[in-house]
Design an enzyme around this catalytic site. Structure first.
Site, PDB file in Angstrom:
ATOM      1  N   ASN A   7       5.219  -6.009   6.788  1.00 33.25           N
ATOM      2  CA  ASN A   7       4.246  -7.022   7.171  1.00 33.25           C
ATOM      3  C   ASN A   7       3.674  -7.645   5.898  1.00 33.25           C
ATOM      4  O   ASN A   7       2.919  -7.005   5.178  1.00 33.25           O
ATOM      5  CB  ASN A   7       3.139  -6.354   8.004  1.00 33.25           C
ATOM      6  CG  ASN A   7       2.041  -7.317   8.380  1.00 33.25           C
ATOM      7  OD1 ASN A   7       2.165  -8.531   8.188  1.00 33.25           O
ATOM      8  ND2 ASN A   7       0.956  -6.790   8.923  1.00 33.25           N
ATOM      9  N   PHE A   8       4.054  -8.898   5.637  1.00 32.55           N
ATOM     10  CA  PHE A   8       3.568  -9.565   4.411  1.00 32.55           C
ATOM     11  C   PHE A   8       2.092  -9.953   4.527  1.00 32.55           C
ATOM     12  O   PHE A   8       1.470 -10.265   3.526  1.00 32.55           O
ATOM     13  CB  PHE A   8       4.375 -10.853   4.156  1.00 32.55           C
ATOM     14  CG  PHE A   8       5.722 -10.656   3.507  1.00 32.55           C
ATOM     15  CD1 PHE A   8       6.294  -9.404   3.347  1.00 32.55           C
ATOM     16  CD2 PHE A   8       6.437 -11.763   3.030  1.00 32.55           C
ATOM     17  CE1 PHE A   8       7.537  -9.248   2.732  1.00 32.55           C
ATOM     18  CE2 PHE A   8       7.675 -11.623   2.415  1.00 32.55           C
ATOM     19  CZ  PHE A   8       8.226 -10.368   2.268  1.00 32.55           C
ATOM     20  N   LYS A   9       1.566  -9.987   5.752  1.00 29.89           N
ATOM     21  CA  LYS A   9       0.196 -10.481   5.975  1.00 29.89           C
ATOM     22  C   LYS A   9       0.061 -11.872   5.340  1.00 29.89           C
ATOM     23  O   LYS A   9       0.963 -12.686   5.482  1.00 29.89           O
ATOM     24  CB  LYS A   9      -0.839  -9.486   5.434  1.00 29.89           C
ATOM     25  CG  LYS A   9      -0.595  -8.057   5.912  1.00 29.89           C
ATOM     26  CD  LYS A   9      -1.752  -7.169   5.605  1.00 29.89           C
ATOM     27  CE  LYS A   9      -1.399  -5.726   5.888  1.00 29.89           C
ATOM     28  NZ  LYS A   9      -2.550  -4.845   5.849  1.00 29.89           N
ATOM     29  N   HIS A  90      -2.126  -6.259  15.833  1.00 30.45           N
ATOM     30  CA  HIS A  90      -2.480  -5.695  14.527  1.00 30.45           C
ATOM     31  C   HIS A  90      -4.001  -5.621  14.406  1.00 30.45           C
ATOM     32  O   HIS A  90      -4.711  -6.515  14.851  1.00 30.45           O
ATOM     33  CB  HIS A  90      -1.882  -6.548  13.402  1.00 30.45           C
ATOM     34  CG  HIS A  90      -1.965  -5.860  12.071  1.00 30.45           C
ATOM     35  ND1 HIS A  90      -3.137  -5.800  11.347  1.00 30.45           N
ATOM     36  CD2 HIS A  90      -1.045  -5.168  11.366  1.00 30.45           C
ATOM     37  CE1 HIS A  90      -2.924  -5.103  10.241  1.00 30.45           C
ATOM     38  NE2 HIS A  90      -1.663  -4.707  10.230  1.00 30.45           N
ATOM     39  N   GLU A 159      -1.159   2.677  13.793  1.00 35.16           N
ATOM     40  CA  GLU A 159      -1.679   2.360  12.468  1.00 35.16           C
ATOM     41  C   GLU A 159      -3.177   2.643  12.417  1.00 35.16           C
ATOM     42  O   GLU A 159      -3.990   1.772  12.777  1.00 35.16           O
ATOM     43  CB  GLU A 159      -1.465   0.876  12.157  1.00 35.16           C
ATOM     44  CG  GLU A 159      -0.024   0.432  12.147  1.00 35.16           C
ATOM     45  CD  GLU A 159       0.142  -0.803  11.275  1.00 35.16           C
ATOM     46  OE1 GLU A 159       0.883  -0.704  10.290  1.00 35.16           O
ATOM     47  OE2 GLU A 159      -0.470  -1.832  11.563  1.00 35.16           O
ATOM     48  N   GLY A 165      -4.087  -0.100   3.962  1.00 36.63           N
ATOM     49  CA  GLY A 165      -4.504  -0.719   2.705  1.00 36.63           C
ATOM     50  C   GLY A 165      -5.372   0.171   1.829  1.00 36.63           C
ATOM     51  O   GLY A 165      -5.888  -0.274   0.807  1.00 36.63           O
ATOM     52  N   SER A 196      -0.612   2.777   4.575  1.00 34.00           N
ATOM     53  CA  SER A 196      -0.362   3.259   3.213  1.00 34.00           C
ATOM     54  C   SER A 196       0.953   4.025   3.066  1.00 34.00           C
ATOM     55  O   SER A 196       1.030   5.028   2.334  1.00 34.00           O
ATOM     56  CB  SER A 196      -1.545   4.090   2.705  1.00 34.00           C
ATOM     57  OG  SER A 196      -2.695   3.271   2.629  1.00 34.00           O
TER      58      SER A 196
HETATM   59  C1  PEP Z   1      -0.428  -2.829   7.854  1.00 36.57           C
HETATM   60  O1  PEP Z   1      -1.411  -3.548   7.694  1.00 36.57           O
HETATM   61  O2  PEP Z   1       0.341  -2.999   8.818  1.00 36.57           O
HETATM   62  C2  PEP Z   1      -0.199  -1.769   6.887  1.00 36.57           C
HETATM   63  C3  PEP Z   1       0.461  -0.725   7.286  1.00 36.57           C
HETATM   64  O3  PEP Z   1      -0.716  -1.955   5.634  1.00 36.57           O
HETATM   65  P1  PEP Z   1      -0.603  -0.943   4.381  1.00 36.57           P
HETATM   66  O4  PEP Z   1       0.809  -0.458   4.319  1.00 36.57           O
HETATM   67  O5  PEP Z   1      -0.974  -1.782   3.194  1.00 36.57           O
HETATM   68  O6  PEP Z   1      -1.549   0.159   4.637  1.00 36.57           O
END
Ligand code: PEP
Length: 234
Positions: A7-9, A90, A159, A165, A196
């Site tokens: 997920n590039f966000k 999300h 998640e 993050g 993470s």
């Molecule tokens: C996400 O936002 O879907 C995610 C898993 O982010 P991160 O890997 O940076 O925790």
């Protein structure tokens, strides 16, 4: 086979996404990666979904073919890129953009009717986690309200918000505990973990029972790091 999604966000431009995807395609040409890989770039960087070794998905779309929904894209815009995968639910869209469960369910119903593969996210806050396992599960189940769990192209990503993050993923015990309980409800629906995930922990997370893949944010934005995640995923 595991499912590895990135997920590039709100990161990467169209040009850098193109570079990323070209490099990724070459990398995957050189190795027999057995996993199913999906990249979710920002809307302005959607590319034709014609890569050989991975798919392009959309981070968001409105439940419409087209129409007056300022700032949104619909089915027509996704079809232009032959996109067939969508992220829904999300935590950043639920929390920051105020998407309700009802709204997520409406989005889900529309894109399920369009035969999309849906990566559907659920996850609790630290406050909910601190109330204990039973409360957490009740909360997670509330995020599945209105979602047809018999939809064959449904993938669920657990998640925990407190792990997203933060650089610190849930522990292997925590992931196992939640995934085991969720699997009792979800049966054969693929269940991903996100929060993470990085090159250093992906292998142990993927080795857990009940983990069918990972959804990766920050550690997937840089191509070298994402390639390491892929290398460590089988
Ligand atoms: C996400 O936002 O879907 C995610 C898993 O982010 P991160 O890997 O940076 O925790």
């Amino acid at each position: 086979m595991k499912i590895i999604a990135s997920n590039f966000k709100t990161n990467h431009t169209r040009r850098s996404t193109q570079e990323f995807c070209t490099t990724l395609e070459s990398f995957l040409n050189t190795q027999k990666n057995p996993n199913k890989i999906t990249i979710f770039p920002p809307t302005t960087a959607l590319l034709d979904n014609t890569f050989k070794h991975f798919s392009i998905g959309a981070q968001n779309a409105y439940f419409t073919q087209c129409g007056s929904f300022t700032g949104e894209i619909g089915l027509e815009q996704l079809h232009e890129f032959q996109i067939q995968s969508l992220l829904i639910g999300h935590s950043e869209r639920r929390e920051i953009l105020g998407e309700s469960q009802e709204f997520c369910a409406q989005k889900f119903a529309y894109f399920a009717r369009q035969d999309f593969e849906i990566f559907y996210c659920i996850g609790e806050s630290l406050e909910t986690k601190n109330k204990g396992l039973d409360s957490t599960l009740v909360f997670l189940e509330s995020q599945l309200k209105g979602i047809a769990l018999d939809y064959p192209k449904l993938i669920i990503a657990y998640e925990p918000i407190w792990a997203i993050g933060s650089g610190i993923s849930a522990t292997l015990e925590e992931i196992t505990q939640i995934h085991t309980r969720l699997k009792q409800k979800l049966g054969k629906i693929p269940l991903l973990y996100g929060g993470s995930v990085k090159p250093q922990n992906v292998s142990e997370i993927l080795s857990l029972d009940g983990v069918d893949g990972v959804l990766v944010g920050s550690a997937s934005w840089e191509i070298q790091s994402f390639c390491k995640i892929l290398e460590n995923s089988f």
